[in-house]
Design a protein around this motif. Sequence first.
Motif, PDB file in Angstrom:
ATOM      1  N   TRP A  29       0.842  -1.191   0.000  1.00 26.48           N
ATOM      2  CA  TRP A  29       0.000   0.000   0.000  1.00 26.48           C
ATOM      3  C   TRP A  29       0.877   1.241   0.000  1.00 26.48           C
ATOM      4  CZ3 TRP A  29      -4.163  -1.113   4.358  1.00 26.48           C
ATOM      5  CH2 TRP A  29      -5.078  -2.057   3.876  1.00 26.48           C
ATOM      6  N   SER A  30       0.563   2.176  -0.891  1.00 24.45           N
ATOM      7  CA  SER A  30       1.320   3.423  -0.944  1.00 24.45           C
ATOM      8  C   SER A  30       0.449   4.504  -1.567  1.00 24.45           C
ATOM      9  CB  SER A  30       2.632   3.231  -1.720  1.00 24.45           C
ATOM     10  OG  SER A  30       3.517   4.304  -1.486  1.00 24.45           O
ATOM     11  N   TRP A  31       1.101   5.588  -2.037  1.00 21.53           N
ATOM     12  CA  TRP A  31       0.328   6.720  -2.555  1.00 21.53           C
ATOM     13  C   TRP A  31       1.126   7.512  -3.595  1.00 21.53           C
ATOM     14  CZ3 TRP A  31       1.917   6.355   2.629  1.00 21.53           C
ATOM     15  CH2 TRP A  31       3.033   7.123   2.946  1.00 21.53           C
ATOM     16  N   ASN A  32       0.411   8.070  -4.558  1.00 23.45           N
ATOM     17  CA  ASN A  32       0.925   9.076  -5.501  1.00 23.45           C
ATOM     18  C   ASN A  32       2.276   8.686  -6.105  1.00 23.45           C
ATOM     19  OD1 ASN A  32      -1.377  10.426  -4.683  1.00 23.45           O
ATOM     20  ND2 ASN A  32      -0.320  11.712  -3.208  1.00 23.45           N
ATOM     21  N   ILE A  33       3.200   9.650  -6.126  1.00 24.31           N
ATOM     22  CA  ILE A  33       4.528   9.438  -6.719  1.00 24.31           C
ATOM     23  C   ILE A  33       5.269   8.302  -6.020  1.00 24.31           C
ATOM     24  CG2 ILE A  33       6.808  10.476  -6.996  1.00 24.31           C
ATOM     25  CD1 ILE A  33       4.873  11.420  -9.076  1.00 24.31           C
ATOM     26  N   ASP A  58      -2.063   2.008  -5.195  1.00 25.78           N
ATOM     27  CA  ASP A  58      -2.015   3.445  -4.905  1.00 25.78           C
ATOM     28  C   ASP A  58      -3.342   3.844  -4.271  1.00 25.78           C
ATOM     29  OD1 ASP A  58      -1.911   6.193  -4.846  1.00 25.78           O
ATOM     30  OD2 ASP A  58      -1.295   6.439  -6.935  1.00 25.78           O
ATOM     31  N   LEU A  59      -3.346   3.930  -2.932  1.00 23.48           N
ATOM     32  CA  LEU A  59      -4.574   4.237  -2.211  1.00 23.48           C
ATOM     33  C   LEU A  59      -4.759   5.726  -1.956  1.00 23.48           C
ATOM     34  CD1 LEU A  59      -4.579   1.486   0.584  1.00 23.48           C
ATOM     35  CD2 LEU A  59      -5.445   1.334  -1.755  1.00 23.48           C
ATOM     36  N   GLY A  60      -3.675   6.511  -2.121  1.00 26.15           N
ATOM     37  CA  GLY A  60      -3.695   7.894  -1.672  1.00 26.15           C
ATOM     38  C   GLY A  60      -3.087   7.959  -0.282  1.00 26.15           C
ATOM     39  N   ASN A  61      -2.593   9.139   0.094  1.00 27.39           N
ATOM     40  CA  ASN A  61      -1.853   9.273   1.347  1.00 27.39           C
ATOM     41  C   ASN A  61      -2.709   9.007   2.579  1.00 27.39           C
ATOM     42  OD1 ASN A  61      -0.865  10.954   3.757  1.00 27.39           O
ATOM     43  ND2 ASN A  61       0.938  10.936   2.453  1.00 27.39           N
TER      44      ASN A  61
END
Length: 423
Positions: A29-33, A58-61
């Motif tokens: 699980w992570s986000w954006n760039i 990419d879940l978003g921050n």
Amino acid sequence: MRITMTCAALALALGSAPAFAQSGEITIWSWNIAASSLKATIAGFNKQFPDVKVTVQDLGNQPTYDKSIAGCAAGGVGLPDIVSIENGEAENYWSQFPDCFVDLHTLGYTAQDQAKFPDFKRTELEVGDKAYAMPWDSGPVAAFYRRDFYEKAGVDPASIKTWDDFIAAGKKIQAANPGVSMTNADFNGDSEFFRMISNEQGCAYFAADGQSITVNQPKCVDAMTKVKEMKDAGIVSSADWGTKITNNTAGTVATQIYGGWYEGTIRTESAGESGKWGVYLMPSLTADGPRAANLGGSSLAITSASKNKEAAYAYLKYTLGTNEGQITMLKEFGLVPSLVSALNDPYVSQGLPYWGGQAVWKDILGTLPKVVPSRGTQFQSDAEIIVRAVQTKYLAGGYADAKAALDDAANQIAAATGLPVKS
């Protein structure tokens, strides 16, 4: 000479990873760039571990934080194998859910491995003799600027040593470029400028030992005072994360001051502006003052619920613990390596076309050794909510001065946490 290692040999080199770590599936699980950067390392990882399928979601921050905290509260239900964790929020996890993540030492993470990362990146990731996460990227602060807007106003970025210089330059740049703001800030939704300047000056919400509140100490007061001076000077326009990106591409902002990871955001989201941007060191409060700070930066942690911990650890060791993994993320998306050896990679000294041939990473990463460690503690999220509300009230004229504002913030944080305010 290019040397090709066998999977078993690489596993040994990466820290005694067992052979059975070379198959199975892992999810991250992570986000954006950050998520895009992790995806960029999969091909290199799979050359060494072809039987491990890696999926990055990419879940978003904020959703990553919310879902992972909820998963830990539920005893690990629904969690992936690996979670991206911002350093400033790390101690929220360890203090509430010490059994939710694996102590990396049990998977082969040695003292020698730990020593490959700077102390300021490990401060919030290790508790006693346990290491809950491996450092990933750092956020050395820099000023990203539009060369054409500065040149039109006759402003040499090298002449900007102090925040007062920055304010004066901003007025000139805005006058010469109608419709352009000197910089953007999300004053209602973030305390980014306050945190950057405070860290630069060696002040933080909490003391280094995490046992007292220091947000109202003199250097933090100086930082908050300067934030209001910038706003009152009219050189800052309000913008959240997405609006900043829109402004970068539209050419309505001259400078963005952020962690080094923002290099990849500008370069990938505003690809058509190649050659127009440059970088210089963040200003200081005095002409001979410090010009280094850290904003953001994350780590990767393996969940106790993972059914393939060895494969997950092999991925961490490749992606975060080798120059190849770290430089791949730097090249593709501007994720700043925490791995010290990666800072000596030849790519770091190269002039980059997007940045007008400037060797931006040499300039940005040169500040890393000067960054003062800043302890987030388990109360960072609570303190941040309070500081944002106080900042909004202060900028609107709701306090006599910054000292009164931060005294109020300190007292509120004390009431919420039970920690004393440092005298």
